[in-house]
Write a protein that holds these residues in place. Structure first.
Motif, short mmCIF file in Angstrom:
data_model
loop_
_atom_site.label_atom_id
_atom_site.label_comp_id
_atom_site.label_asym_id
_atom_site.label_seq_id
_atom_site.Cartn_x
_atom_site.Cartn_y
_atom_site.Cartn_z
N ILE A 134 -28.79 -81.76 -73.50
CA ILE A 134 -28.69 -81.31 -72.23
C ILE A 134 -27.82 -80.28 -71.91
O ILE A 134 -27.82 -79.03 -71.33
CB ILE A 134 -29.40 -81.75 -70.97
CG1 ILE A 134 -30.58 -82.61 -70.53
CG2 ILE A 134 -28.90 -80.89 -69.42
CD1 ILE A 134 -31.56 -81.16 -70.33
N TRP A 139 -26.08 -77.04 -69.29
CA TRP A 139 -25.95 -77.08 -68.09
C TRP A 139 -24.90 -77.40 -67.29
O TRP A 139 -23.65 -77.91 -68.14
CB TRP A 139 -26.86 -78.39 -67.46
CG TRP A 139 -28.68 -77.78 -67.68
CD1 TRP A 139 -29.15 -77.49 -69.43
CD2 TRP A 139 -29.24 -77.58 -66.61
NE1 TRP A 139 -30.36 -77.45 -68.88
CE2 TRP A 139 -30.75 -77.53 -67.44
CE3 TRP A 139 -28.46 -77.59 -65.96
CZ2 TRP A 139 -31.47 -77.05 -66.64
CZ3 TRP A 139 -29.94 -77.46 -64.25
CH2 TRP A 139 -32.23 -76.87 -65.01
N SER A 140 -24.58 -77.55 -66.57
CA SER A 140 -22.35 -78.21 -66.28
C SER A 140 -23.09 -79.89 -66.25
O SER A 140 -23.52 -80.50 -65.69
CB SER A 140 -22.44 -77.58 -64.82
OG SER A 140 -21.52 -78.61 -63.68
N ARG A 143 -22.59 -81.70 -63.33
CA ARG A 143 -23.73 -82.08 -62.16
C ARG A 143 -24.47 -83.21 -63.50
O ARG A 143 -25.73 -83.68 -61.97
CB ARG A 143 -24.79 -80.57 -62.09
CG ARG A 143 -26.10 -80.53 -61.45
CD ARG A 143 -26.70 -79.31 -61.43
NE ARG A 143 -26.19 -78.38 -61.09
CZ ARG A 143 -25.82 -77.62 -59.28
NH1 ARG A 143 -26.46 -78.56 -58.84
NH2 ARG A 143 -25.06 -77.30 -58.93
N VAL A 144 -24.68 -82.40 -64.56
CA VAL A 144 -25.39 -84.01 -64.84
C VAL A 144 -24.96 -85.63 -65.76
O VAL A 144 -25.50 -85.80 -65.20
CB VAL A 144 -25.46 -83.21 -66.75
CG1 VAL A 144 -26.09 -84.19 -67.99
CG2 VAL A 144 -26.25 -81.93 -66.85
N VAL A 332 -31.60 -76.24 -58.87
CA VAL A 332 -30.60 -76.29 -60.46
C VAL A 332 -30.84 -77.57 -60.41
O VAL A 332 -30.88 -77.82 -61.57
CB VAL A 332 -29.13 -76.08 -59.89
CG1 VAL A 332 -28.78 -75.77 -61.39
CG2 VAL A 332 -28.90 -74.08 -60.28
N LEU A 336 -33.21 -79.41 -63.10
CA LEU A 336 -32.61 -79.81 -64.03
C LEU A 336 -33.28 -81.74 -63.89
O LEU A 336 -33.71 -81.82 -65.51
CB LEU A 336 -31.31 -80.76 -63.58
CG LEU A 336 -30.13 -81.22 -64.98
CD1 LEU A 336 -30.23 -81.49 -65.87
CD2 LEU A 336 -28.81 -81.76 -63.82
#
Length: 360
Positions: A134, A139-140, A143-144, A332, A336
């Motif tokens: 991911i 992806w940030s 955030r992950v 977002v 995710l």
């Protein structure tokens, strides 16, 4: 003579219609139906995920029903007719008719995800290889880690601890502060995330490789102190574990959430209708605002009437739950979660029993 010319023209029109009727239907039906089926499946998948997050807010059982296949047949017919009546007076009469029809008979197959394999996948902590996949997709990392991480080096990823924003900015042992520092380096391309095999039969490690500029940044110093690793520029290894690692080494521990736990975590950002809170159907979480305020991670609103201009909405327990189309952060985060679900849920097409329903 006039009647012959008119008849020939009508026959030409009829012939052209018959030729067009014989044109291949398959390519045209694909261009007409595929975008519509694609949109319908995407929208209902999003509604189902949101529904299950809302269910967890109420501590209700979750249920996934997957569309395993769509079978569709189509047909087209064109009918033409020409009648001529010639009378002695010389005034000829003509009658013509034209008819067309198009039919489609789709059959949709559903499979309830209730098998042991699916349940185990939903309850198994996310693999670090999945996290790396991911992250390498862009992806940030903040955030992950906020969605999929349970703890790092014994720092718990909680919705809120009661600390103010200014307190958190200086708290070197706060999970969210660490995630933000990693995001700062990622945004400037000063950290590369990878995965590396560990010892035989041991889970792989998530690796953090810092650039020269990154090693000189305040964010890097903050990361080293939070993870309790040596600030000497070495690669940092994050291994599956829940305890704090030994100080001044090159490794730290990370514990990931399962898909079920990640959904439950995000469910704390779901607003509850006042009536449900008053009768105790679900407890209004005091951390809901903190969840929404943590970098705008995730916030689901509720309404008694159907909301407009939404990204996704679902009707449950006589109320509407939705994510506004203007809430970019929640959208977002929701996307995710959809990505994690696709990677973790496995092959639903092999799950039985199947339910086949003709689409009306």
């Amino acid at each position: 003579m006039n009647c012959v010319r008119i008849s020939m023209r009508l026959l030409a029109v009829a012939a052209s219609l018959l030729v067009s009727a014989c044109a291949p239907l398959g390519p045209n039906s694909i261009s007409l139906t595929r975008p519509l089926y694609n949109e319908a499946v995407q929208q209902t998948e999003a509604q189902q995920l949101l529904l299950n997050i809302v269910r967890q807010r109420y501590n209700d059982p979750v249920m996934f029903l997957d569309v395993t296949s769509i079978s569709s047949g189509s047909n087209r017919t064109v009918n033409t007719s020409l009648l001529a009546k010639i009378v002695p007076s010389g005034k000829d009469e003509f009658t013509n008719g034209l008819g067309a029809s198009y039919g489609e008979s789709p059959i949709i197959f559903y499979a309830p995800n209730t098998g042991e394999k699916f349940v185990r996948q939903m309850l198994t902590p996310l693999d670090l290889r999945t996290i790396t996949l991911i992250l390498q997709s862009g992806w940030s990392i903040e955030r992950v880690l906020l969605v999929a991480g349970e703890s790092m080096n014994a720092m718990r990823n909680l919705t809120g601890t009661g600390a103010t924003a200014s307190d958190k900015a200086t708290d070197e042992r706060d999970y969210a502060v660490l995630a933000t520092a990693l995001r700062d380096l990622q945004r400037n391309a000063d950290v590369v995330v990878g995965v590396e095999a560990s010892a035989k039969d041991a889970p792989p490690s998530l690796t953090l490789i810092f650039s020269t500029a990154g090693k000189a940044s305040p964010a890097y110093q903050k990361i080293c102190r939070a993870l309790n690793v040596a600030c000497d520029g070495r690669t940092v290894y994050l291994r599956q574990g829940i305890a704090a690692s030994a100080p001044n080494g090159d490794a730290a521990n990370i514990a990931t959430r399962s898909m079920y736990a990640a959904m439950y975590f995000l469910s704390q950002g779901v607003d509850i209708p006042p009536d449900d809170a008053a009768r105790g159907a679900a407890v209004q979480n005091p951390n809901t605002g903190l969840m929404a305020g943590r970098s705008g991670l995730f916030h689901v609103r509720t309404s008694a009437t159907e909301p407009q201009q939404t990204s996704v909405k679902v009707f449950y327990r006589n109320a509407w739950f939705y994510i506004p189309d203007t809430d970019a952060d929640s959208k977002v985060t929701f996307a995710l979660m959809s990505m994690f679900l696709m990677l973790q849920a496995g092959d639903a097409a092999k799950i039985t029993p199947l339910i086949a329903l003709p689409a009306m």
